[in-house]
Motif scaffolding. Structure first.
Motif, PDB file in Angstrom:
ATOM      1  N   UNK A   1       0.982   9.542  15.280  1.00 15.39           N
ATOM      2  CA  UNK A   1      -0.695  10.342  15.745  1.00 15.39           C
ATOM      3  C   UNK A   1      -1.650   9.459  15.120  1.00 15.39           C
ATOM      4  N   UNK A   2      -1.366   9.047  13.634  1.00 18.87           N
ATOM      5  CA  UNK A   2      -2.287   8.759  12.420  1.00 18.87           C
ATOM      6  C   UNK A   2      -1.587   7.082  12.890  1.00 18.87           C
ATOM      7  N   UNK A   3      -1.096   6.014  12.938  1.00 19.12           N
ATOM      8  CA  UNK A   3      -1.013   5.321  12.788  1.00 19.12           C
ATOM      9  C   UNK A   3      -1.815   4.540  14.421  1.00 19.12           C
TER      10      UNK A   3
ATOM     11  N   UNK B   1       6.023  14.567   3.376  1.00 17.01           N
ATOM     12  CA  UNK B   1       4.738  13.022   3.385  1.00 17.01           C
ATOM     13  C   UNK B   1       3.885  13.752   3.374  1.00 17.01           C
ATOM     14  N   UNK B   2       3.160  13.097   2.136  1.00 17.60           N
ATOM     15  CA  UNK B   2       1.564  13.197   2.304  1.00 17.60           C
ATOM     16  C   UNK B   2       0.311  12.379   3.162  1.00 17.60           C
ATOM     17  N   UNK B   3      -0.263  13.323   4.243  1.00 14.98           N
ATOM     18  CA  UNK B   3      -0.383  12.493   5.510  1.00 14.98           C
ATOM     19  C   UNK B   3      -1.964  12.504   5.375  1.00 14.98           C
ATOM     20  N   UNK B   4      -2.170  13.336   4.816  1.00 13.91           N
ATOM     21  CA  UNK B   4      -3.997  12.975   4.387  1.00 13.91           C
ATOM     22  C   UNK B   4      -4.000  11.134   3.962  1.00 13.91           C
TER      23      UNK B   4
ATOM     24  N   UNK C   1       0.970  -1.338  -0.179  1.00 12.92           N
ATOM     25  CA  UNK C   1       0.089   0.147   0.443  1.00 12.92           C
ATOM     26  C   UNK C   1       1.188   1.389  -0.128  1.00 12.92           C
ATOM     27  N   UNK C   2       0.756   2.076  -0.683  1.00 13.15           N
ATOM     28  CA  UNK C   2       1.755   2.909  -1.285  1.00 13.15           C
ATOM     29  C   UNK C   2       1.038   4.180  -0.866  1.00 13.15           C
ATOM     30  N   UNK C   3       1.792   4.911   0.071  1.00 13.93           N
ATOM     31  CA  UNK C   3       1.498   6.634   0.350  1.00 13.93           C
ATOM     32  C   UNK C   3       2.665   7.535   0.154  1.00 13.93           C
TER      33      UNK C   3
ATOM     34  N   UNK D   1      -2.282   9.229   3.784  1.00 17.50           N
ATOM     35  CA  UNK D   1      -1.351   8.413   5.187  1.00 17.50           C
ATOM     36  C   UNK D   1      -2.564   7.883   5.459  1.00 17.50           C
ATOM     37  N   UNK D   2      -3.314   8.505   5.940  1.00 17.04           N
ATOM     38  CA  UNK D   2      -4.596   8.948   7.150  1.00 17.04           C
ATOM     39  C   UNK D   2      -5.481   7.826   6.085  1.00 17.04           C
ATOM     40  N   UNK D   3      -5.557   8.162   5.130  1.00 13.23           N
ATOM     41  CA  UNK D   3      -6.628   7.648   4.578  1.00 13.23           C
ATOM     42  C   UNK D   3      -6.283   5.835   4.629  1.00 13.23           C
ATOM     43  N   UNK D   4      -4.987   5.351   4.168  1.00 15.61           N
ATOM     44  CA  UNK D   4      -4.390   4.288   4.054  1.00 15.61           C
ATOM     45  C   UNK D   4      -4.790   3.636   5.726  1.00 15.61           C
ATOM     46  N   UNK D   5      -4.458   4.470   6.196  1.00 11.09           N
ATOM     47  CA  UNK D   5      -4.033   4.365   7.387  1.00 11.09           C
ATOM     48  C   UNK D   5      -5.753   3.613   8.344  1.00 11.09           C
ATOM     49  N   UNK D   6      -7.027   4.038   7.485  1.00 12.29           N
ATOM     50  CA  UNK D   6      -7.726   4.115   7.651  1.00 12.29           C
ATOM     51  C   UNK D   6      -8.480   2.442   7.991  1.00 12.29           C
ATOM     52  N   UNK D   7      -7.901   2.590   6.707  1.00 13.60           N
ATOM     53  CA  UNK D   7      -8.518   1.050   5.966  1.00 13.60           C
ATOM     54  C   UNK D   7      -8.399  -0.278   6.757  1.00 13.60           C
TER      55      UNK D   7
END
Ligand SMILES: Cc1ncc(COP(=O)(O)O)c(C=O)c1O
Length: 399
Positions: free
Chosen positions: A196-198, A156-159, A143-145, A161-167
């Motif tokens: 924070x996101x993870x 980093x693209x946090x937005x 899963x590429x961020x 990352x948040x989307x990918x982490x939420x899956x």
């Protein structure tokens, strides 16, 4: 360059015909490369290691027997603990330090322990390509961020990352810190945001900090689990003396696992997977000598790498205005952008290998985001680097 310290990094050490991955067998590894190409690809250094390390290896050789070995000694652990305390003001727990032959096999093992087949593993491309390989070889999903590349700099693209982490299928992130190949040393703010996101989405983190000691002046490597102790049970940190002290062939890394449950699972997985479970006798003494007696060598090395990086930056500015040099904050791997020439990645590689006689890690190895880039290993005497830049100039000056 004028020799200033105790060590002479200008010394050319002949590595050909020494069973050396970087310099030997190049006609097989890079069949397209012209004869006498300069290898500046794989990440080890062409510098002689620190004297105390050489002496330690001689001492081991003089023992005459090279049987199975253990590093379960106070001397070994005190060397590792002392290093992290002195250099990073970080108090590691002795029990948390697991052995692995390398960081890459550790990453493979950890992927198996922390995820199930079909799960997604987040990485930030362009990034060290074995991450992709180990995810795929273990039937997990990449899963590429992707990092953001803007005005020649990476963030980093946090937005995203948040989307990918939420899956909920994406259970794990592999963080490369400092980042190979883009040379970023992540800031406290960036690292806190990752955690924070993870944390919010229950994503485990492997922090590959193998380049932690190789940071340019003005930058500071921040250890992720020290920064965020509240999440440390969900972070495994991969450390080693291998990049720092040019000991990659010794094959020893320190994998920091912070819960007894995961350590137990690790200790079961190692024999099950057939991974190396004992260090070789040379590596143990070499790492002790590195951490206890070779700090001055590292400080001088950093100065030398700094001047090599400046040399490349200045050379490119003066002679290759179409090339963009990504600012090097950490590692000894420079990331150069040739996209302004408007040639394909394949043409770029053909020019480097067949015309210029230069062997780099081509950008696309790190993901399609690396198209048009070359990763250049600058951990070599200045004379080699000068020849490298001369060859690039010769091949590109009229394009
Ligand atoms: C980010 C990163 N991790 C791991 C490694 C290799 O680790 P090892 O040789 O311990 O498997 C490298 C080597 O280039 C690297 O850049």
């Amino acid at each position: 360059m004028e020799k200033m310290g105790k060590y002479n990094f200008d010394e050319y050490v002949e590595r050909r015909n020494t069973n050396c991955t970087k310099w030997d067998n190049l006609d097989k590894t890079f069949p397209r490369a012209k004869k006498d190409s300069i290898p500046m690809w794989i990440a080890d250094m062409d510098f002689a290691v620190a004297d105390p390390i050489i002496e330690s290896v001689h001492r081991v050789a003089d023992r005459k027997v090279f049987g199975y070995s253990t590093r379960e000694t106070d001397e070994f652990y005190n060397a590792v603990l002392g290093w992290y305390k002195r250099r990073f003001d970080w108090e590691l727990d002795r029990e948390s330090i697991m052995f692995c032959g390398g960081v890459v096999p550790a990453v493979a093992l950890l992927i198996r322990l922390l995820t199930e087949e079909g799960n997604g593993v987040i990485i930030q491309r362009p990034v060290y390509y074995p991450f992709t390989n180990k995810i795929k070889e273990n039937n997990r999903k990449v899963v590429n961020n992707p990092l953001i590349y803007k005005n020649g700099k990476y963030t980093m693209n946090f937005e995203d990352l948040e989307e990918k982490a939420a899956d909920p299928n994406n259970k794990l992130m592999i963080l490369c810190s400092p980042h190979n190949p883009v040379g970023r040393v992540w800031t406290e703010e960036e690292l806190k945001k990752v955690v924070e996101i993870c944390k919010k989405h229950d994503v485990f983190i492997i922090a590959d900090e193998i380049h932690n000691d190789l940071v340019r002046k003005g930058h500071k490597h921040i250890n992720l689990q020290k920064l965020c102790p509240e999440y440390k049970e969900h972070i495994v940190t991969c450390l080693a003396a291998s990049k720092t002290f040019n000991l990659a062939g010794m094959q020893m890394s320190n994998i920091i696992i912070n819960t007894p449950e995961l350590r137990e699972a690790w200790l079961k997985e190692v024999p099950k997977s057939g991974a190396q479970h004992n260090p070789n006798p040379f590596s143990i003494e070499a790492v002790i000598a590195a951490y206890n007696e070779s700090e001055d060598w590292l400080d001088e090395l950093i100065e030398y790498l700094d001047s090599n990086a400046k040399y490349v930056e200045e050379f490119v500015k003066e002679n290759l205005p179409k090339v963009k040099v990504t600012p090097l904050e950490g590692t000894y791997l420079m990331w150069l952008d040739f996209n302004e020439y408007g040639i394909s990645a394949d043409e770029l590689e053909t020019i480097m290998l067949e015309e210029a006689g230069l062997i780099f890690d081509e950008g696309t190895m790190f993901g399609e985001e690396g198209s048009g880039f070359e990763r250049i290993n600058i951990a070599c005497p200045r004379c080699i680097l000068e020849e490298c830049m001369k060859r690039i100039h010769e091949s590109f000056k009229d394009r």
